[in-house]
Design an enzyme around this catalytic site. Structure first.
Site, mmCIF file in Angstrom:
data_model
loop_
_atom_site.group_PDB
_atom_site.id
_atom_site.type_symbol
_atom_site.label_atom_id
_atom_site.label_comp_id
_atom_site.label_asym_id
_atom_site.label_seq_id
_atom_site.Cartn_x
_atom_site.Cartn_y
_atom_site.Cartn_z
ATOM 1 N N HIS A 87 -10.063 -5.195 52.887
ATOM 2 C CA HIS A 87 -9.124 -4.079 52.734
ATOM 3 C C HIS A 87 -7.755 -4.570 53.160
ATOM 4 C CE1 HIS A 87 -12.146 -0.458 52.708
ATOM 5 N NE2 HIS A 87 -12.215 -1.228 51.635
ATOM 6 N N HIS A 144 -15.918 -7.636 50.809
ATOM 7 C CA HIS A 144 -14.559 -7.618 50.267
ATOM 8 C C HIS A 144 -13.608 -7.178 51.369
ATOM 9 C CE1 HIS A 144 -15.591 -3.359 49.765
ATOM 10 N NE2 HIS A 144 -14.285 -3.135 49.816
ATOM 11 N N ASP A 191 -16.378 1.841 46.944
ATOM 12 C CA ASP A 191 -17.300 1.032 47.741
ATOM 13 C C ASP A 191 -18.703 1.642 47.738
ATOM 14 O OD1 ASP A 191 -15.176 -0.606 48.284
ATOM 15 O OD2 ASP A 191 -14.798 0.205 50.296
ATOM 16 N N GLU A 206 -6.558 -7.473 47.729
ATOM 17 C CA GLU A 206 -7.904 -7.542 48.271
ATOM 18 C C GLU A 206 -8.609 -8.762 47.694
ATOM 19 O OE1 GLU A 206 -10.190 -3.998 47.801
ATOM 20 O OE2 GLU A 206 -8.741 -2.730 48.851
#
Lengths: 761, 377
Positions: free
Chosen positions: A702, A700, A714, A636
């Site tokens: 996944h 960000h 999250d 990630e």
């Protein structure tokens, strides 16, 4: 079929006695025997007197490069007299001596019809003389004759040029007068703008209602329409009214008869002492059988008053009864009086400025687009006037400011407008340029708070086809983009603080990318495009113009304003000829004035309502985040989001990112965004964009095979962000980027099944 | 745009015809200038033609027409052309000839007085006819039968190279070339119903018709035909009820403005033409027509040249000057154009306004850039 020649004037002299330099040059060039196709016939000398100043005349025979088939009867050999006047103050006159030389275009108007005088140049004598040589002069005459033979000399609607006289007065007649019916143009009041002794410009205006008593005009002009004929009805300057009437007499047109009727109608008008100007327009028919295009217009000032003209054409006489004198009509009119005593002087007619003339002068087509100018400061006023003077736009100008003395440095308005509302003054200036059915509207208002002008402002926007924002204010641009109800395209034009760069943001025709979004993409270009480095550098040269601490203006060179106003006016025209949205920046070096243009690419925009907030992103950002994600797979990654807030409209614009800082932790199932250098980067971007771009959130990625749904971690991050942002009065923003350009955007709150999921590009 | 160029060569003929499609045709070649005489105002023909070919990036002509073998139509041809029949004409920078156009006399005439140019051209024409290529002979076919038989060739085997008067030369046509050439001479003269006499001594006389944008401009190329030949051409053409082939916009005078072109008597101040010749010159001239005399300047009355029997004849010129005035025409003498003191080639451009004599001043930069500069040190 013997050819006979006309007298060239003066008396024959020996070539060696010539004294005028140009005459000597010509004879010298010819006697050296290096020129073909020209032979000297004789030299003559004319003493000063009746026909002008002292002159020397060279008569030559010229061989003409003429085809077998000709349009005009020009012979293979033509005899030409060249008249050099001793003062050298105008062109040498070129006379065709053949007695049956044809009536062709491009001649000079003379007092006598013959010999005909050739009009060789469309430049002034001052320009011609800088390159005048005897041989080039001869060649010019030969090519005039050759082109006249084939009918190719023709350049549009050029009437005869008065060469030797008649240039002391000019007459300006309303541009549309040849279109309007004869009645309106029957009697125009004329005022004289003197420019010296016995010279000046006569300006004719269409009647604006009854003339106040006691204001007798000095001149009146009366407009006549002759019959369509080939050029050349007026073969030489008519000396008097009778001669003119004979020239223009047609099958149905009789100048004297018409004038008699008109004069009678003017009897009670109080203009009997005014000098009469006669204007005659001919529907011009250059070639027999071809449709008339434009009017050939002639104007003559009579040497007599309207009363005297009436008397001399047999309409009336002065009648005395006792001590009283009055005007007594002669019934029927005395047709034997034909105006032979009414002297005439040719005046050059000019049409008043019009949209059509303006466009033609700019080499453009007239554009009758309804345009609203918001803000007519220095840049706006100059751009608007450039466009008006090029025949562009039916205008409404909106501005709430008054013209102050310091504005004169760069504003289009003249000093005597100081204190006037800029909107009113600019509108007045536009209408003074040319009169139209739709006068310019001025609205003295601030578009953000129009107050009692709200209706006028709304009406202007509602009818507009183009809204031009010259306010140089982000709130105004956003207001125009989001708040104003109008289908018109918007464009913003403004300068950077130092005045070295002009920016034009223009919406696409369908308005899918509005001004507010363009402004954001422009800001991104400021940090991404090296071609725009230094664009928003602060202007440190301040100029205080009054006492208050806000009475400060930036010093900005006048020439940069003018250059960019020039560019801006073309930019506006460009907007109207392209369908796409555009961001253009013109960067001008202040001293050498070289200009480069930077085209900033424009990307499609996505807009969504998330809770009570609106989120705006574009394809570029989308694509960039996806690429950053793919580059780090299987791990990630993430970073911070940059953009701006429009709090009154609860809108967040996201335009760029600072990718993962080096101390971030990137794992296949975990991402912890680091912070090394991040604060400095955000600060520098904020500075580069003059506070336009700032931190607005986090993103960000996944990994593949995993949805964009937020994880428990999250939620924790979002709560942490909300905590800190809400303290600043702002919503938290988190974006999760997943496989195949999928994404989820959370703004203000995060829910398991919530978030905005825009279509992947 | 087609263009005709007449070179100033004294009493001699060379006409270059440029077609719109780039083809080049030369009518006669006579390089008359004395190379070592600085006073000789005649044109340096070989240089002029070589420069022209160089500018056009060409090595020769589609057609060379040799109207007859006199020296004033063939002079020094042996120096200029690449001739197939002998090695000695193949060295150096020589102009190639696609097709030779010749009258029958060029083949069958035996003359002892031929100059080298004429001799070389005659040999070349005979060579090509025998070898069956690159030639067109204008003649009644029968008149060649005897000569061909002497060479062991049947007339029938050369028939395709022979074109009789009253026809169009097959090498060029209006559709492809914008021009056609109608043959007037040599022709057979029908003395009476039964007898046709070959006028084989006759030179090649043609009418060229140029078509530009549907407008025709006609040029009579008169070679050296005299008044008798011209009268017979007129009568023959009119007997065939064809006036058109004698219409003209440009008339290249036969024999350098000789009175014999017009009639048998020179006359005091103006030659009186035969009836048929007058019809040809006056009735067939189109408005603005141009008469070109390829000759020395017309002598003034009483001058030494005026007394000479040699053309040009002032009396003939006076006739032409009079008739052109009546139809807005021009009479141009090659050695007087544009000035007697410095003659230059006469260039006539043809377009939809018909013929136009080029009269461009060559001075200043235009004069300097048109030619190579002299050698600098």
């Amino acid at each position: 079929m013997e050819t006979t020649f006309l007298d060239a004037g003066g008396v024959p002299v020996d070539a060696r006695s010539l004294a005028i330099p140009r005459a000597r040059d010509l004879v010298g060039a010819l006697s050296r025997g290096i020129l073909d196709f020209v032979r000297v016939v004789e030299c003559r000398h004319r003493a000063a007197g009746g026909s002008g100043a002292e002159a020397e005349i060279i008569v030559v025979d010229l061989d003409i490069q003429r085809p077998q088939i000709v349009e005009n009867d020009i012979r293979f050999v033509e005899r030409i007299a060249v008249v050099f006047q001793i003062d050298d103050e105008t062109y040498p006159e070129v006379l065709a001596l053949r007695s049956d030389f044809p009536l062709v275009p491009h001649r000079n108007l003379r007092a006598e019809e013959f010999p005909r005088s050739l009009c060789l140049y469309d430049q002034s004598w001052d320009e011609v003389r800088t390159r005048w040589t005897a041989s080039a002069f001869i060649e010019r005459i030969r090519s005039w004759l050759a082109d006249t033979a084939t009918g190719t000399l023709h350049r549009g609607d050029q009437p005869l040029e008065p060469l030797l006289f008649g240039t002391r007065y000019r007459l300006v007649i309303p541009a549309d007068v040849v279109k309007v019916d004869g009645e309106k143009a029957e009697k125009l009041d004329v005022s004289l703008v003197p420019s010296g002794e016995h010279r000046g410009t006569l300006i004719a205006a269409k009647p604006q209602g009854p003339r106040p008593k006691g204001q007798a005009p000095q001149f009146i002009a009366s407009m006549f329409f002759g019959e369509a004929r080939q050029h050349g009805v007026i073969r030489h300057a008519p000396r008097n009214l009778e001669e003119l009437a004979d020239f223009v007499k047609g099958e149905t047109f009789d100048l004297l008869a018409e004038l008699r009727q008109r004069v009678i109608r003017w009897k009670e008008d109080g203009c009997l002492e005014a000098a009469l100007i006669i204007v005659i327009a001919f529907p011009l028919q250059r070639q027999a059988g071809q449709a008339a295009e434009i009017s050939d217009v002639w104007a003559f000032v009579t040497t007599k008053s309207v009363f005297d003209v009436g008397r001399l054409i047999g309409v009336w006489d002065r009648v005395s009864s006792g001590k009283q004198t009055s005007v007594g009509l002669i019934v029927p009119a005395d047709a034997s009086r034909r105006g032979g005593d009414v002297g005439l002087e040719v005046v050059r007619p000019h049409f008043s400025f019009s949209r059509a003339i303006a466009a033609q002068a700019s080499g453009a087509e007239p554009v009758t687009c309804r345009a609203v100018a918001v803000g007519v400061g220095a840049l706006g006023s100059q751009i608007v006037m450039n466009l008006v003077e090029g025949g562009f736009g039916i205008w409404t100008v909106i501005d709430d400011d008054e013209l102050m003395p310091h504005n004169l440095a760069r504003h289009v308005l003249p000093p005597w407008c100081v204190g006037m509302a800029k909107a009113m003054a600019v509108a007045g200036l536009i209408d003074a340029c040319y009169e139209e059915e739709n006068p310019t509207r001025a609205v003295v208002a601030n578009v953000l708070r129009p107050g009692e002008q709200a209706k006028a402002v709304d009406a202007a926007f509602g009818e507009a086809e183009l809204i031009l924002d010259f306010a140089a204010s982000v709130p105004v641009a956003r207001h125009l983009a989001r708040q104003v109800d109008s289908s018109a395209r918007r464009a913003s034009l403004f300068l950077n603080p130092r005045g070295s760069d002009l920016v034009c943001l223009s919406e696409d025709q369908k308005r899918t990318i509005t001004l507010d979004c363009l402004e954001m993409q422009y800001c991104r270009a400021l940090i991404r495009d090296e071609g725009l480095s230094g664009h928003l550098e602060a202007n440190t040269k301040r100029a205080r113009y009054a006492r208050s601490c806000r009475d400060v203006s930036f010093a900005l060179p006048t020439h940069l304003m003018s250059i960019h106003a020039g560019i801006g006016s073309q930019a506006v025209r460009n907007v109207m000829t392209t369908a796409d949205a555009a961001i253009n920046v013109w960067r001008t070096e202040a001293v050498n004035c070289g200009t480069v243009v930077v085209d900033v690419p424009v990307y499609p925009v996505h807009r969504a309502t998330v809770g009570d907030w609106t989120l705006v992103i574009d394809d570029w950002l989308f694509q960039t985040l996806s690429e950053l994600r793919v580059a780090k797979l299987p791990n990630e990654t993430g970073g911070v989001l940059l953009g701006t807030y429009d709090l009154p409209r609860k809108t967040v614009y996201v335009v760029d990112t600072i990718p993962s800082p080096p101390d971030s932790e990137e794992w296949p199932t975990l991402y912890i965004r680091g912070s090394v250098g991040l604060r400095e980067k955000v600060a520098s971007i904020t500075e580069m964009t003059a506070n336009q771009l700032e931190y607005v959130g986090e993103w960000h990625s996944h990994p593949d095979g995993c949805s964009c749904m937020p994880s428990d971690d999250d939620f924790k991050v979002f709560a942490w962000m909300t905590d800190r942002m809400s303290a600043a009065g702002l919503p938290a923003l988190m974006t999760i980027i997943g496989e195949g350009c999928s994404s989820l955007w959370f703004l203000g709150k995060m829910e398991r099944n919530g978030g905005w999921n825009p279509d992947p590009i | 745009m087609p263009r005709l160029t007449f070179y100033p060569l004294g009493n001699a003929d060379t006409i270059l015809i440029d077609l719109a499609n780039g083809k080049k045709i030369l009518f006669d070649f006579a390089d008359m200038r004395c190379a070592d005489d600085d006073e000789d105002k005649r044109c340096d023909l070989q240089s002029a033609l070589r420069d022209d070919l160089k500018n056009a990036k060409r090595n020769g002509y589609e057609i060379l027409a040799v109207t007859h073998l006199d020296n004033d139509h063939t002079c020094k041809a042996d120096e200029f052309f690449y001739l197939d029949h002998a090695d000695k004409y193949q060295k150096g920078d020589r102009a190639k000839i696609g097709t030779l156009w010749v009258p029958a006399c060029l083949i069958i005439e035996s003359r002892n007085d031929l100059e080298p140019g004429a001799r070389a051209l005659q040999a070349e024409a005979r060579h090509r006819l025998i070898k069956n290529y690159g030639i067109r002979v204008f003649s009644r076919p029968e008149s060649l039968r005897g000569w061909l038989k002497d060479q062991g060739i049947r007339l029938e085997d050369r028939q395709h190279l022979i074109t009789d008067a009253g026809n169009v030369a097959p090498e060029l046509n209006i559709a492809d070339d914008g021009v056609e050439f109608f043959v007037h001479s040599p022709f057979g003269w029908r003395q009476d119903e039964q007898t046709v006499i070959d006028r084989n001594g006759n030179s090649l006389v043609m009418q060229a018709t140029f078509a530009v944008d549907g407008v025709n401009t006609c040029v009579i190329l008169g070679s050296d035909a005299d008044h008798e030949a011209l009268s017979q051409i007129v009568q023959t053409t009119r007997r065939h009820k064809q006036d058109v082939p004698l219409v003209w916009d440009i008339f290249k005078l036969p024999h350098h403005c000789s009175y014999l072109t017009l009639g048998p008597e020179r006359g005091q101040d103006e030659t009186k033409p035969d009836k048929d010749v007058a019809w040809l010159f006056q009735d067939q001239m189109q408005r603005g027509g141009i008469i070109v005399s390829t000759s020395w300047p017309i002598p003034s009355k009483g001058s030494e040249e005026d007394e000479s029997s040699q053309p040009p004849h002032r009396q003939a010129a006076n006739y032409y000057r009079r008739i052109i005035r009546e139809k807005d025409g021009q009479f141009i003498v090659t050695m007087e154009h544009p000035r007697e003191s410095a003659p230059k080639p006469l260039v006539i451009d043809i377009d939809r306004l018909k013929a136009r004599v080029k009269r461009e001043q060559s001075i200043g930069a235009a004069a300097l850039t048109a030619v190579s500069a002299p050698r600098a040190g």
